[in-house]
Design an enzyme around this catalytic site. Structure first.
Site, PDB file in Angstrom:
ATOM      1  CE  LYS A   1      36.161  35.457  42.050  1.00 57.18           C
ATOM      2  NZ  LYS A   1      37.467  35.303  41.442  1.00 57.18           N
TER       3      LYS A   1
ATOM      4  NE  ARG B   1      40.649  41.278  42.272  1.00 58.90           N
ATOM      5  CZ  ARG B   1      39.324  41.283  42.208  1.00 58.90           C
ATOM      6  NH1 ARG B   1      38.638  40.269  42.701  1.00 58.90           N
ATOM      7  NH2 ARG B   1      38.682  42.298  41.659  1.00 58.90           N
TER       8      ARG B   1
HETATM    9  N1  HH2 Z   1      38.090  37.989  40.294  1.00 55.12           N
HETATM   10  C1  HH2 Z   1      37.249  38.972  39.916  1.00 55.12           C
HETATM   11  C2  HH2 Z   1      37.742  40.116  39.286  1.00 55.12           C
HETATM   12  N2  HH2 Z   1      39.063  40.273  39.066  1.00 55.12           N
HETATM   13  N3  HH2 Z   1      41.276  39.471  39.257  1.00 55.12           N
HETATM   14  C3  HH2 Z   1      42.133  38.518  39.634  1.00 55.12           C
HETATM   15  N4  HH2 Z   1      43.462  38.674  39.439  1.00 55.12           N
HETATM   16  N5  HH2 Z   1      41.695  37.367  40.230  1.00 55.12           N
HETATM   17  C4  HH2 Z   1      40.387  37.125  40.477  1.00 55.12           C
HETATM   18  O1  HH2 Z   1      40.040  36.041  40.998  1.00 55.12           O
HETATM   19  C5  HH2 Z   1      39.433  38.133  40.079  1.00 55.12           C
HETATM   20  C6  HH2 Z   1      39.924  39.310  39.457  1.00 55.12           C
HETATM   21  C7  HH2 Z   1      35.793  38.843  40.183  1.00 55.12           C
HETATM   22  O2  HH2 Z   1      35.452  39.279  41.447  1.00 55.12           O
HETATM   23  P1  HH2 Z   1      34.894  40.738  41.857  1.00 55.12           P
HETATM   24  O3  HH2 Z   1      35.847  41.811  41.476  1.00 55.12           O
HETATM   25  O4  HH2 Z   1      34.533  40.676  43.293  1.00 55.12           O
HETATM   26  O5  HH2 Z   1      33.522  40.872  41.075  1.00 55.12           O
HETATM   27  P2  HH2 Z   1      33.102  41.575  39.706  1.00 55.12           P
HETATM   28  O6  HH2 Z   1      33.936  41.002  38.616  1.00 55.12           O
HETATM   29  O7  HH2 Z   1      31.624  41.236  39.590  1.00 55.12           O
HETATM   30  O8  HH2 Z   1      33.343  43.051  39.862  1.00 55.12           O
END
Ligand code: HH2
Length: 256
Positions: free
Chosen positions: A201, A236
Protein backbone atom coordinates in the site's frame (compact mmCIF):
# COMPACT_ATOMS: atom_id res chain seq x y z
CA UNK A 1 -5.58 -14.52 3.25
CA UNK A 2 -4.38 -14.36 -0.34
CA UNK A 3 -5.50 -11.48 -2.56
CA UNK A 4 -6.90 -12.36 -5.97
CA UNK A 5 -8.14 -9.30 -7.83
CA UNK A 6 -10.19 -10.13 -10.93
CA UNK A 7 -10.27 -6.46 -11.93
CA UNK A 8 -8.76 -4.38 -14.73
CA UNK A 9 -7.81 -1.54 -12.35
CA UNK A 10 -6.52 -2.78 -8.96
CA UNK A 11 -3.56 -0.71 -7.83
CA UNK A 12 -0.91 -3.43 -7.86
CA UNK A 13 -2.19 -6.40 -9.87
CA UNK A 14 -5.01 -4.91 -11.99
CA UNK A 15 -5.55 -6.73 -15.27
CA UNK A 16 -3.34 -9.73 -14.47
CA UNK A 17 -6.06 -12.16 -13.42
CA UNK A 18 -9.16 -10.94 -15.23
CA UNK A 19 -9.21 -14.15 -17.29
CA UNK A 20 -10.95 -16.78 -15.07
CA UNK A 21 -8.47 -19.51 -16.05
CA UNK A 22 -5.53 -17.29 -15.06
CA UNK A 23 -7.30 -16.36 -11.82
CA UNK A 24 -7.89 -20.01 -10.91
CA UNK A 25 -4.28 -20.88 -11.69
CA UNK A 26 -3.07 -18.01 -9.49
CA UNK A 27 -5.37 -19.16 -6.65
CA UNK A 28 -3.96 -22.70 -6.81
CA UNK A 29 -0.42 -21.35 -6.82
CA UNK A 30 -1.15 -19.25 -3.72
CA UNK A 31 -2.62 -22.27 -1.90
CA UNK A 32 0.50 -24.27 -2.82
CA UNK A 33 2.54 -21.43 -1.28
CA UNK A 34 0.58 -21.66 1.98
CA UNK A 35 -2.53 -19.48 1.66
CA UNK A 36 -5.33 -20.48 4.06
CA UNK A 37 -8.04 -18.33 2.45
CA UNK A 38 -8.42 -16.92 -1.08
CA UNK A 39 -10.03 -13.45 -1.11
CA UNK A 40 -11.46 -12.76 -4.55
CA UNK A 41 -12.36 -9.18 -5.45
CA UNK A 42 -13.94 -7.81 -8.61
CA UNK A 43 -14.21 -4.13 -7.68
CA UNK A 44 -11.09 -2.13 -6.91
CA UNK A 45 -11.27 -0.04 -3.73
CA UNK A 46 -8.06 1.93 -4.26
CA UNK A 47 -8.47 5.70 -3.85
CA UNK A 48 -10.47 7.12 -6.78
CA UNK A 49 -11.51 3.71 -8.15
CA UNK A 50 -14.74 3.81 -10.15
CA UNK A 51 -17.69 1.79 -8.81
CA UNK A 52 -18.58 -1.44 -10.65
CA UNK A 53 -22.24 -2.48 -11.16
CA UNK A 54 -23.37 -5.71 -9.44
CA UNK A 55 -23.93 -7.52 -12.76
CA UNK A 56 -20.36 -6.80 -13.84
CA UNK A 57 -18.96 -7.87 -10.47
CA UNK A 58 -20.84 -11.17 -10.73
CA UNK A 59 -19.77 -11.64 -14.33
CA UNK A 60 -16.15 -11.45 -13.16
CA UNK A 61 -16.60 -13.50 -9.96
CA UNK A 62 -18.86 -16.44 -10.74
CA UNK A 63 -16.63 -18.22 -13.31
CA UNK A 64 -13.71 -17.97 -10.88
CA UNK A 65 -15.78 -19.34 -7.99
CA UNK A 66 -16.98 -22.21 -10.21
CA UNK A 67 -13.42 -23.22 -11.01
CA UNK A 68 -12.30 -22.99 -7.36
CA UNK A 69 -14.94 -25.34 -5.92
CA UNK A 70 -12.38 -28.05 -5.10
CA UNK A 71 -9.52 -25.80 -4.02
CA UNK A 72 -9.58 -27.03 -0.43
CA UNK A 73 -9.48 -23.66 1.37
CA UNK A 74 -12.35 -21.27 2.10
CA UNK A 75 -13.08 -18.63 -0.54
CA UNK A 76 -13.78 -15.11 0.61
CA UNK A 77 -15.40 -12.52 -1.65
CA UNK A 78 -14.44 -8.86 -1.31
CA UNK A 79 -17.72 -7.09 -2.00
CA UNK A 80 -19.98 -4.47 -0.46
CA UNK A 81 -23.13 -5.43 -2.38
CA UNK A 82 -25.64 -7.82 -0.80
CA UNK A 83 -26.83 -9.16 -4.18
CA UNK A 84 -23.26 -10.03 -5.12
CA UNK A 85 -22.67 -11.61 -1.71
CA UNK A 86 -25.87 -13.64 -2.00
CA UNK A 87 -24.99 -15.17 -5.39
CA UNK A 88 -21.35 -15.79 -4.41
CA UNK A 89 -22.29 -17.54 -1.16
CA UNK A 90 -24.75 -19.63 -3.17
CA UNK A 91 -21.85 -20.46 -5.53
CA UNK A 92 -19.67 -21.79 -2.71
CA UNK A 93 -17.93 -18.78 -1.12
CA UNK A 94 -17.80 -18.99 2.68
CA UNK A 95 -16.69 -15.51 3.75
CA UNK A 96 -17.78 -11.99 2.77
CA UNK A 97 -15.05 -9.38 3.14
CA UNK A 98 -16.92 -6.08 3.22
CA UNK A 99 -14.67 -3.00 3.17
CA UNK A 100 -17.67 -0.87 4.14
CA UNK A 101 -18.30 -2.83 7.35
CA UNK A 102 -21.80 -4.09 6.44
CA UNK A 103 -22.94 -0.58 5.46
CA UNK A 104 -25.67 -1.75 3.09
CA UNK A 105 -28.69 -2.50 5.29
CA UNK A 106 -29.30 -5.88 3.61
CA UNK A 107 -25.74 -7.20 3.85
CA UNK A 108 -25.72 -8.63 7.40
CA UNK A 109 -28.98 -10.51 6.78
CA UNK A 110 -27.63 -12.12 3.60
CA UNK A 111 -24.47 -13.32 5.37
CA UNK A 112 -26.47 -14.65 8.34
CA UNK A 113 -28.93 -16.49 6.08
CA UNK A 114 -26.06 -18.39 4.44
CA UNK A 115 -24.41 -19.11 7.84
CA UNK A 116 -21.31 -17.48 6.38
CA UNK A 117 -18.45 -15.59 8.00
CA UNK A 118 -17.64 -11.94 7.50
CA UNK A 119 -14.78 -9.48 7.67
CA UNK A 120 -15.92 -6.07 8.89
CA UNK A 121 -13.50 -3.36 7.77
CA UNK A 122 -13.38 0.29 8.77
CA UNK A 123 -13.54 3.00 6.16
CA UNK A 124 -15.33 6.30 5.65
CA UNK A 125 -17.09 7.43 2.49
CA UNK A 126 -16.27 5.69 -0.78
CA UNK A 127 -13.00 5.18 -2.69
CA UNK A 128 -13.88 8.39 -4.57
CA UNK A 129 -14.00 10.61 -1.48
CA UNK A 130 -12.46 8.66 1.43
CA UNK A 131 -9.16 10.52 1.37
CA UNK A 132 -11.07 13.74 2.14
CA UNK A 133 -12.43 12.14 5.34
CA UNK A 134 -9.28 11.56 7.36
CA UNK A 135 -9.75 13.77 10.44
CA UNK A 136 -9.42 11.84 13.70
CA UNK A 137 -8.67 12.91 17.26
CA UNK A 138 -7.47 9.41 18.14
CA UNK A 139 -7.55 7.17 15.08
CA UNK A 140 -7.20 3.88 16.96
CA UNK A 141 -9.87 4.72 19.53
CA UNK A 142 -12.32 5.94 16.85
CA UNK A 143 -11.81 2.98 14.53
CA UNK A 144 -12.07 0.61 17.50
CA UNK A 145 -15.36 2.17 18.64
CA UNK A 146 -16.75 1.88 15.11
CA UNK A 147 -15.74 -1.79 14.86
CA UNK A 148 -17.29 -2.54 18.27
CA UNK A 149 -20.58 -1.09 17.08
CA UNK A 150 -20.48 -3.06 13.79
CA UNK A 151 -19.75 -6.31 15.68
CA UNK A 152 -22.95 -5.69 17.64
CA UNK A 153 -24.90 -5.13 14.42
CA UNK A 154 -23.50 -8.33 12.87
CA UNK A 155 -24.30 -10.38 15.98
CA UNK A 156 -27.82 -8.96 16.17
CA UNK A 157 -28.36 -10.10 12.56
CA UNK A 158 -27.26 -13.63 13.52
CA UNK A 159 -23.69 -13.72 12.18
CA UNK A 160 -21.45 -15.71 14.54
CA UNK A 161 -18.15 -15.89 12.65
CA UNK A 162 -16.83 -12.32 12.60
CA UNK A 163 -13.40 -10.87 11.92
CA UNK A 164 -12.56 -7.16 12.05
CA UNK A 165 -10.09 -4.98 10.17
CA UNK A 166 -9.01 -1.37 10.88
CA UNK A 167 -8.71 -0.74 7.12
CA UNK A 168 -5.12 0.29 6.44
CA UNK A 169 -5.16 2.94 3.69
CA UNK A 170 -8.92 3.57 3.80
CA UNK A 171 -9.80 7.13 4.87
CA UNK A 172 -6.49 7.36 6.73
CA UNK A 173 -3.55 9.77 6.56
CA UNK A 174 -0.17 8.11 6.06
CA UNK A 175 0.70 8.56 9.76
CA UNK A 176 -2.60 6.96 10.85
CA UNK A 177 -1.57 3.71 9.15
CA UNK A 178 1.67 3.59 11.13
CA UNK A 179 -0.15 4.37 14.37
CA UNK A 180 -2.65 1.57 13.65
CA UNK A 181 0.21 -0.91 13.21
CA UNK A 182 1.93 0.31 16.37
CA UNK A 183 -1.25 0.03 18.46
CA UNK A 184 -2.72 -3.03 16.67
CA UNK A 185 -3.16 -4.92 19.96
CA UNK A 186 -5.92 -2.48 20.98
CA UNK A 187 -8.24 -4.02 18.38
CA UNK A 188 -7.69 -7.56 19.68
CA UNK A 189 -9.59 -6.82 22.90
CA UNK A 190 -12.84 -6.63 20.91
CA UNK A 191 -12.90 -10.45 20.98
CA UNK A 192 -12.82 -11.13 17.22
CA UNK A 193 -9.84 -12.13 15.07
CA UNK A 194 -8.22 -9.01 13.63
CA UNK A 195 -7.20 -8.78 9.97
CA UNK A 196 -4.28 -6.64 8.73
CA UNK A 197 -4.07 -5.56 5.09
CA UNK A 198 -0.87 -3.55 4.52
CA UNK A 199 0.13 -5.29 1.28
CA UNK A 200 2.00 -3.02 -1.18
CA UNK A 201 0.00 0.00 0.00
CA UNK A 202 0.79 3.63 -0.61
CA UNK A 203 1.70 4.47 3.01
CA UNK A 204 4.83 2.33 2.48
CA UNK A 205 5.68 4.29 -0.66
CA UNK A 206 6.42 7.37 1.44
CA UNK A 207 9.44 5.66 2.99
CA UNK A 208 12.91 4.85 1.62
CA UNK A 209 12.89 3.64 -1.96
CA UNK A 210 9.41 2.05 -1.91
CA UNK A 211 8.08 3.73 -5.05
CA UNK A 212 6.90 2.26 -7.40
CA UNK A 213 4.55 -0.37 -6.04
CA UNK A 214 6.91 -3.19 -7.12
CA UNK A 215 9.41 -2.06 -4.45
CA UNK A 216 7.11 -2.73 -1.50
CA UNK A 217 7.62 -6.40 -0.67
CA UNK A 218 10.12 -5.88 2.15
CA UNK A 219 8.08 -3.01 3.56
CA UNK A 220 4.95 -5.16 3.45
CA UNK A 221 6.78 -7.92 5.28
CA UNK A 222 7.97 -5.51 7.98
CA UNK A 223 4.39 -4.26 8.44
CA UNK A 224 3.09 -7.85 8.58
CA UNK A 225 5.65 -8.83 11.23
CA UNK A 226 4.65 -5.88 13.40
CA UNK A 227 0.94 -6.62 12.98
CA UNK A 228 1.40 -10.29 13.90
CA UNK A 229 3.55 -9.43 16.90
CA UNK A 230 0.77 -7.05 17.99
CA UNK A 231 -1.94 -9.71 17.69
CA UNK A 232 -3.16 -9.82 14.06
CA UNK A 233 -4.63 -13.25 13.27
CA UNK A 234 -5.34 -12.87 9.53
CA UNK A 235 -2.92 -11.24 7.10
CA UNK A 236 -4.27 -10.15 3.71
CA UNK A 237 -1.41 -10.08 1.17
CA UNK A 238 -0.42 -10.58 -2.45
CA UNK A 239 2.92 -12.37 -1.85
CA UNK A 240 2.23 -15.63 -0.08
CA UNK A 241 5.46 -17.62 0.24
CA UNK A 242 7.47 -14.62 1.46
CA UNK A 243 4.76 -13.53 3.90
CA UNK A 244 4.43 -17.07 5.26
CA UNK A 245 8.10 -17.04 6.24
CA UNK A 246 7.80 -13.63 7.88
CA UNK A 247 4.69 -14.70 9.82
CA UNK A 248 6.52 -17.77 11.12
CA UNK A 249 9.20 -15.57 12.69
CA UNK A 250 6.75 -13.04 14.11
CA UNK A 251 4.61 -15.83 15.58
CA UNK A 252 7.63 -17.50 17.13
CA UNK A 253 8.56 -14.22 18.81
CA UNK A 254 4.97 -13.63 19.93
CA UNK A 255 4.80 -17.10 21.47
CA UNK A 256 8.29 -17.05 23.03
N1 HH2 B 1 -7.56 -3.65 1.15
C1 HH2 B 1 -7.97 -3.63 -0.14
C2 HH2 B 1 -9.11 -4.33 -0.52
N2 HH2 B 1 -9.82 -5.05 0.37
N3 HH2 B 1 -10.12 -5.86 2.57
C3 HH2 B 1 -9.73 -5.91 3.84
N4 HH2 B 1 -10.41 -6.65 4.74
N5 HH2 B 1 -8.62 -5.22 4.28
C4 HH2 B 1 -7.87 -4.47 3.45
O1 HH2 B 1 -6.89 -3.83 3.91
C5 HH2 B 1 -8.26 -4.39 2.06
C6 HH2 B 1 -9.41 -5.11 1.65
C7 HH2 B 1 -7.19 -2.87 -1.15
O2 HH2 B 1 -6.15 -3.62 -1.68
P1 HH2 B 1 -6.16 -4.47 -3.05
O3 HH2 B 1 -7.22 -5.50 -3.04
O4 HH2 B 1 -4.78 -4.97 -3.26
O5 HH2 B 1 -6.41 -3.39 -4.18
P2 HH2 B 1 -7.70 -2.91 -4.98
O6 HH2 B 1 -8.71 -2.44 -3.99
O7 HH2 B 1 -7.16 -1.81 -5.87
O8 HH2 B 1 -8.22 -4.09 -5.76
Amino acid sequence: MAILNVTPDSFSDGGRFIDPAKAAERARQMVAEGADIIDVGAESTRPNAQPVPAEEELRRLLPVLASLKDIGVPISVDTQKPEVADDCLQAGARIINDVTGLRHPAMAGVIARHHAACVIMHMRGTPLDMQQQTAYTDVVAEVRAYLAQRIELARAAGITDIAIDPGIGFAKEIRHNFEILKRFDEFTTLGCPVVAGPSRKRFLGTLADMEPVGNRLEGTIAAVAIAVLNGAKVIRVHDIAQTRRAIAVAEAVRNA
